[in-house]
Design a protein around this motif. Sequence first.
Motif, PDB file in Angstrom:
ATOM      1  N   PRO A 209      10.741 -16.969 -18.272  1.00 31.80           N
ATOM      2  CA  PRO A 209      10.606 -17.800 -17.069  1.00 31.80           C
ATOM      3  C   PRO A 209       9.569 -18.893 -17.303  1.00 31.80           C
ATOM      4  N   GLU A 210       9.833 -20.061 -16.798  1.00 30.46           N
ATOM      5  CA  GLU A 210       8.970 -21.202 -17.100  1.00 30.46           C
ATOM      6  C   GLU A 210       7.621 -21.114 -16.385  1.00 30.46           C
ATOM      7  N   THR A 211       6.587 -21.507 -17.081  1.00 34.55           N
ATOM      8  CA  THR A 211       5.242 -21.588 -16.508  1.00 34.55           C
ATOM      9  C   THR A 211       4.917 -23.075 -16.411  1.00 34.55           C
ATOM     10  N   THR A 212       4.124 -23.447 -15.426  1.00 30.68           N
ATOM     11  CA  THR A 212       3.753 -24.869 -15.386  1.00 30.68           C
ATOM     12  C   THR A 212       2.805 -25.183 -16.529  1.00 30.68           C
ATOM     13  N   LEU A 213       2.909 -26.413 -17.027  1.00 30.47           N
ATOM     14  CA  LEU A 213       2.028 -26.843 -18.106  1.00 30.47           C
ATOM     15  C   LEU A 213       0.615 -27.016 -17.557  1.00 30.47           C
ATOM     16  N   PRO A 214      -0.367 -27.046 -18.429  1.00 25.37           N
ATOM     17  CA  PRO A 214      -1.743 -27.239 -17.970  1.00 25.37           C
ATOM     18  C   PRO A 214      -1.897 -28.590 -17.269  1.00 25.37           C
ATOM     19  N   PRO A 215      -3.028 -28.766 -16.561  1.00 24.34           N
ATOM     20  CA  PRO A 215      -3.219 -30.035 -15.855  1.00 24.34           C
ATOM     21  C   PRO A 215      -3.068 -31.241 -16.790  1.00 24.34           C
ATOM     22  N   ARG A 216      -2.505 -32.294 -16.229  1.00 21.34           N
ATOM     23  CA  ARG A 216      -2.189 -33.492 -16.971  1.00 21.34           C
ATOM     24  C   ARG A 216      -3.389 -34.043 -17.760  1.00 21.34           C
ATOM     25  N   GLU A 217      -4.594 -33.908 -17.185  1.00 20.09           N
ATOM     26  CA  GLU A 217      -5.743 -34.514 -17.875  1.00 20.09           C
ATOM     27  C   GLU A 217      -6.076 -33.795 -19.193  1.00 20.09           C
ATOM     28  N   LEU A 218      -5.475 -32.630 -19.406  1.00 16.62           N
ATOM     29  CA  LEU A 218      -5.692 -31.957 -20.697  1.00 16.62           C
ATOM     30  C   LEU A 218      -4.610 -32.333 -21.722  1.00 16.62           C
ATOM     31  N   LEU A 219      -3.545 -32.994 -21.271  1.00 13.06           N
ATOM     32  CA  LEU A 219      -2.388 -33.227 -22.147  1.00 13.06           C
ATOM     33  C   LEU A 219      -2.391 -34.622 -22.757  1.00 13.06           C
ATOM     34  N   ARG A 220      -1.756 -34.734 -23.906  1.00 15.45           N
ATOM     35  CA  ARG A 220      -1.617 -36.054 -24.513  1.00 15.45           C
ATOM     36  C   ARG A 220      -0.373 -36.721 -23.931  1.00 15.45           C
ATOM     37  N   SER A 221      -0.390 -38.056 -23.901  1.00 16.78           N
ATOM     38  CA  SER A 221       0.705 -38.764 -23.247  1.00 16.78           C
ATOM     39  C   SER A 221       1.843 -39.069 -24.207  1.00 16.78           C
ATOM     40  N   ASP A 222       1.516 -39.201 -25.488  1.00 15.32           N
ATOM     41  CA  ASP A 222       2.589 -39.502 -26.437  1.00 15.32           C
ATOM     42  C   ASP A 222       2.251 -38.879 -27.776  1.00 15.32           C
ATOM     43  N   LEU A 223       3.289 -38.561 -28.516  1.00 16.08           N
ATOM     44  CA  LEU A 223       3.097 -38.000 -29.847  1.00 16.08           C
ATOM     45  C   LEU A 223       3.744 -38.975 -30.830  1.00 16.08           C
ATOM     46  N   PRO A 224       2.945 -39.815 -31.481  1.00 15.20           N
ATOM     47  CA  PRO A 224       3.542 -40.892 -32.287  1.00 15.20           C
ATOM     48  C   PRO A 224       4.013 -40.422 -33.657  1.00 15.20           C
ATOM     49  N   LEU A 225       4.885 -39.422 -33.672  1.00  9.31           N
ATOM     50  CA  LEU A 225       5.487 -38.968 -34.934  1.00  9.31           C
ATOM     51  C   LEU A 225       6.854 -39.633 -35.081  1.00  9.31           C
ATOM     52  N   PRO A 226       7.362 -39.732 -36.313  1.00 10.20           N
ATOM     53  CA  PRO A 226       8.657 -40.376 -36.516  1.00 10.20           C
ATOM     54  C   PRO A 226       9.807 -39.539 -35.958  1.00 10.20           C
ATOM     55  N   GLU A 227      10.954 -40.172 -35.809  1.00  7.57           N
ATOM     56  CA  GLU A 227      12.164 -39.472 -35.349  1.00  7.57           C
ATOM     57  C   GLU A 227      13.260 -39.697 -36.382  1.00  7.57           C
ATOM     58  N   LEU A 228      13.633 -38.606 -37.053  1.00 10.75           N
ATOM     59  CA  LEU A 228      14.594 -38.680 -38.156  1.00 10.75           C
ATOM     60  C   LEU A 228      15.588 -37.534 -38.060  1.00 10.75           C
ATOM     61  N   ALA A 229      16.770 -37.762 -38.622  1.00 10.90           N
ATOM     62  CA  ALA A 229      17.731 -36.666 -38.732  1.00 10.90           C
ATOM     63  C   ALA A 229      17.472 -35.917 -40.036  1.00 10.90           C
ATOM     64  N   GLU A 230      18.029 -34.706 -40.151  1.00 17.91           N
ATOM     65  CA  GLU A 230      17.771 -33.903 -41.351  1.00 17.91           C
ATOM     66  C   GLU A 230      18.181 -34.651 -42.618  1.00 17.91           C
ATOM     67  N   VAL A 231      19.322 -35.288 -42.602  1.00 18.16           N
ATOM     68  CA  VAL A 231      19.784 -35.976 -43.809  1.00 18.16           C
ATOM     69  C   VAL A 231      18.840 -37.130 -44.180  1.00 18.16           C
ATOM     70  N   ASP A 232      18.266 -37.791 -43.174  1.00 17.76           N
ATOM     71  CA  ASP A 232      17.306 -38.867 -43.454  1.00 17.76           C
ATOM     72  C   ASP A 232      16.111 -38.309 -44.220  1.00 17.76           C
ATOM     73  N   VAL A 233      15.644 -37.148 -43.748  1.00 19.94           N
ATOM     74  CA  VAL A 233      14.445 -36.546 -44.346  1.00 19.94           C
ATOM     75  C   VAL A 233      14.739 -36.101 -45.779  1.00 19.94           C
ATOM     76  N   VAL A 234      15.868 -35.462 -45.971  1.00 20.89           N
ATOM     77  CA  VAL A 234      16.202 -34.970 -47.314  1.00 20.89           C
ATOM     78  C   VAL A 234      16.340 -36.140 -48.284  1.00 20.89           C
ATOM     79  N   ARG A 235      17.075 -37.165 -47.884  1.00 25.29           N
ATOM     80  CA  ARG A 235      17.253 -38.300 -48.812  1.00 25.29           C
ATOM     81  C   ARG A 235      15.928 -38.992 -49.100  1.00 25.29           C
ATOM     82  N   HIS A 236      15.112 -39.132 -48.081  1.00 23.74           N
ATOM     83  CA  HIS A 236      13.816 -39.793 -48.284  1.00 23.74           C
ATOM     84  C   HIS A 236      12.993 -39.061 -49.354  1.00 23.74           C
ATOM     85  N   TYR A 237      12.854 -37.750 -49.186  1.00 24.52           N
ATOM     86  CA  TYR A 237      12.016 -37.028 -50.156  1.00 24.52           C
ATOM     87  C   TYR A 237      12.701 -36.906 -51.511  1.00 24.52           C
ATOM     88  N   MET A 238      14.022 -36.910 -51.532  1.00 28.22           N
ATOM     89  CA  MET A 238      14.716 -36.935 -52.831  1.00 28.22           C
ATOM     90  C   MET A 238      14.452 -38.266 -53.544  1.00 28.22           C
TER      91      MET A 238
END
Lengths: 516, 125, 451
Positions: A50-79
Amino acid sequence: MVNAASTAKHRPSTGSGPVPPLSAKIVEPTVFDLSSPGRIGVTMPDPDVPETTLPPRELLRSDLPLPELAEVDVVRHYMHLSSFNYSVDSGFYPLGSCTMKYNPKINEDTCRLPGFLHTHPLQPIETVQGNLLLMYTLQEWLKEIGGYAAVTLQPAAGAHGEFTGVLMMRAYHKSRGDTKRVKMIIPDSAHGTNPASVGMMGLQVVQVPSDERGNVDLKALEAACDNTVVGMMLTNPNTLGLFDENIEKVIELVHGCGGLMYGDGANLNALLGIVRPGDLGFDVMHFNLHKTFSVPHGGGGPGVGPVGVAARLADFLPEPLVGMIEEGDDDTAPLYGFLKPAKSIGRMKAFHGHFGGGFVRAFTYIAMHGPDGLKDISQYAVLNANYLLARLRDTYRVPFDRICMHEFVAEGRFEGSDVRALDIAKRLIDYNFHPPTNYFPLIVHEALMIEPTETENKDTLDAFTDALIKIAEEAKTQPDLLHNAPSTTRFGRMDEVKAARELVLCCGLPEDYSNQ
Amino acid sequence: MNAPANLKYTKSDEWFDPATGAMGISDYAQSQLSDIVFVEILVEEGDTIEAGKAIASVESVKASAEIYAPAGGKVTAVNKGLSDKPETLNSDPYGAGWMVKVEGGAAGETLDSAAYEKHCEERSH
Amino acid sequence: MSYIPISPKERDAMLETVGVKSLDDLFEAVPARHRFPMLNLPPALTEMEAMEELSGLAQANENVRSDLVSFLGAGMYNHYIPSVVDHILRRGEFYTAYTPYQPEISQGTLQAIFEYQSLMAALTGMEVCNASHYDGATATAEAVNLAYAQFRGKRRKVVVSPAVHPQYRAVIRTYIQGTDMELAGDNPNTDLDSQPDELATLIDENTSLLVVQYPDFFGRVYDYAKLIEAAHAKGALVCIVANPTALALFKTPGSLGADIVVGDGQPLGIPMWYGGPSVGFFTTRRSFVHKMAGRLVGETVDNRGQRSYVLTLTAREQHIKRERATSNICTNQGLIALGTAVYLSLLGKKGLRQVAELCYQKAHYAAQQLSQIDGMGLCFSEPFFHEFALCLNRPVAEVNAHLLDHGILGGYDLGQDYPALKDHMLIAVTEMNSKEDIDMLVNILSEVSHG
């Protein structure tokens, strides 16, 4: 005073290579360049609770600036990236002081057995007797190979082992009320980690020179030995690849003034079954499982740096050690667990050391060699080095020329030529060889430090010497070939000055990412 | 190799200007270090230093060096701009590349420019 | 088994070239009385025998995938590792290469480490990241060294929160023994209910560094902004030891004002492997880059105008600076750092957040259910991430033995390190724990509590 790998100019090219344009061509984009909003690499399941509410907003980060890739993109890149690397699996890698031997493939399978991979370091010992027996046995084997009374597996790398060893040496003196010992004797040919380990502890370094045969200068050593000496750190064979011909006298002098002898085990690949450093009188020594015992180098790590000690230092080992807690009998197996040495210097890292990637591979390797196989390793490592030396000494000056151990150091320079060791190294790449170590040790001008290891055949060694002899010829007739090398590779020489002055250490980050 | 005659030099390649109290590294030192990428001055205005004390730490692409005071005295000025433009040490070691100024102190063991040039020459072999 | 590819005939030809009669003749410099010892080791195994032997050892363990359901964390966590990660780590081009000292033929390693640095900076909200340390504990000890060097040894006090991982604090103590540094706050008998802001009273003009953990060892999440401000007001630096999975959810340590952020990268796609190898990440602000230990990869161009990467600022390191270097570190955790880069690239913006939220949701469900058992309760009331301290009504060892009988690996016994937390268990819940696992834990603990 200048400490330098090389004191002359290092430009990306001293020849007439093309001038880099303002915006660089991209060979392989980074994962940030490749990112496209909305692509997904892994789908995680929905929550089954069952879902619990997340902690108060002031404790949370607003964005996570990580890349967005598909599995094949990642495999080819590291290959793609993998194809830009030279490796032991692709060719000869005679990098002095690094013991770039072949890494047996079975090690990759044994270290990934689920029973090793998925065990937690804090599990009750009853549930990890396999791990503990493996660690206990590896301790015992390293004791036997090095000639030591006890071994800790905990240090994460050679330098970490050095730090461990030197902490123990100081603790030993202190425990005897001998508190005025503040100096460590280190030869001028030593690895930089030796003085750095000593510097980290606030001890002083006393440097001693080498004599004309590449041995420790005994007169200088004798003058340095007094009751303020913690001990001496010595690599033997040393970084010239030479076994010190006066080793017993050196150790006698250090012991004579109450000092302890530290052995840097970086070059142990020359000594397996040949001589045990503990028998010679080295009181402490670290092993480099990633050099001598085939743990792969991983593009820079992880290493593994167990430390062996003589009986008088055993109480100072870091905690924990693996020991037999209960002896077994005919019906019950012994129980293995952890012990804390009486005067332990403490803990060197979290948990027990590099178990999976380190201990399991090294255990597999030693088990498959046995006593005779280990001796073969060192004999052939030394044969291969001497064979290269014999074939090259007429072309390249060898400043300390006698029977070497597993490596030797030649000079990468020629009378009347502006070709330098760096150019020779880069030209070797065009012949599809990894260059030797250059500009180390510091006591040889334009050093080329060559360590073939035992896992190369005669054809490879012949091809390598042929290439080096040809390069010596090219240095006279077509020096620009060397200055501009490598020319056959995907990448040319890099602008190291630009890298250091402009200092771009990260990519792809939004400007305000640190405020999220 | 450039070693102005009005300056004094140390065997470890620092210079000192007795007229202004300024000190820094010699042209020979900068050429040996090659491309300098980092300078950290280790003393502050108002410090009293002795000749031989480490006053700065310098790093190039391939080397690092500790710089020792060629003369002692009270530090009256520190060249704060150097940390942003360490390459100044390569381009103008005796001018804009000065590191520290002192007053009221004594020079340590120094050489005149002719003796220093000879000292550099001897090491080039 | 031998990996030596030289035939007897080739050996003899090579010996002749060298000018010696036998292999043994190569070792005359070795003192004769110690030469060629007989090593008392078991005889060599073939590959087939070795695999059998090692499989037997591995099977003598109970692992947390097929034998046990785990609620044990305390610094190392059982997360799902997508298949891609190990497929990349098994590439010989990566794992059999050395440190990238020849950049022309090491761009694979160099760019991967550059991307690792970038990904970790993004995760922590910091400006620079080095190429890695041995683990989270040694990275923390190196932060202490950085701060000491930054103040050139003039500030000798390091304030460490007692809620930093006990083993990390132990490693700091090992690293600084015999120096003139002193620790404050490193006291397991402190009132653990006290707010971290109270650490500010220990910080003075002699303090080089404050070390806190985020979430702390008990799983609690605090906004450290005020505490950091107080530390900065005294001129001290602040190091946050962070759990990288938590950083997908919670405010970055960078935004809280931290000067150094370190931690262990194991949760990011690395197996627990009975404790290692993992990877210690070390991120900081640009102004501290010259005092930071370890290797660094920087962007540049090659002589053909192509974007490329090199090891940079190497003159900071031990091979050049020798005894004046901040640290002796040489070998790092390159391959493991590559593994975390692959993991972060694959999970990306959405996936990592999902993992963090799954951990959060499941841990809170577990906490809510467990706290309803008579005689048990949550020890702290602050917000937490995926770990929490549960108060039991009997010794943890006894409870864990009972759980183990039911195939459950219980939580960490906090009484080992904190006398006030006798009979308290630290429970970790990750995305690997199903509702069924959690309900089973709750049922068995109910029995224990009532039994």
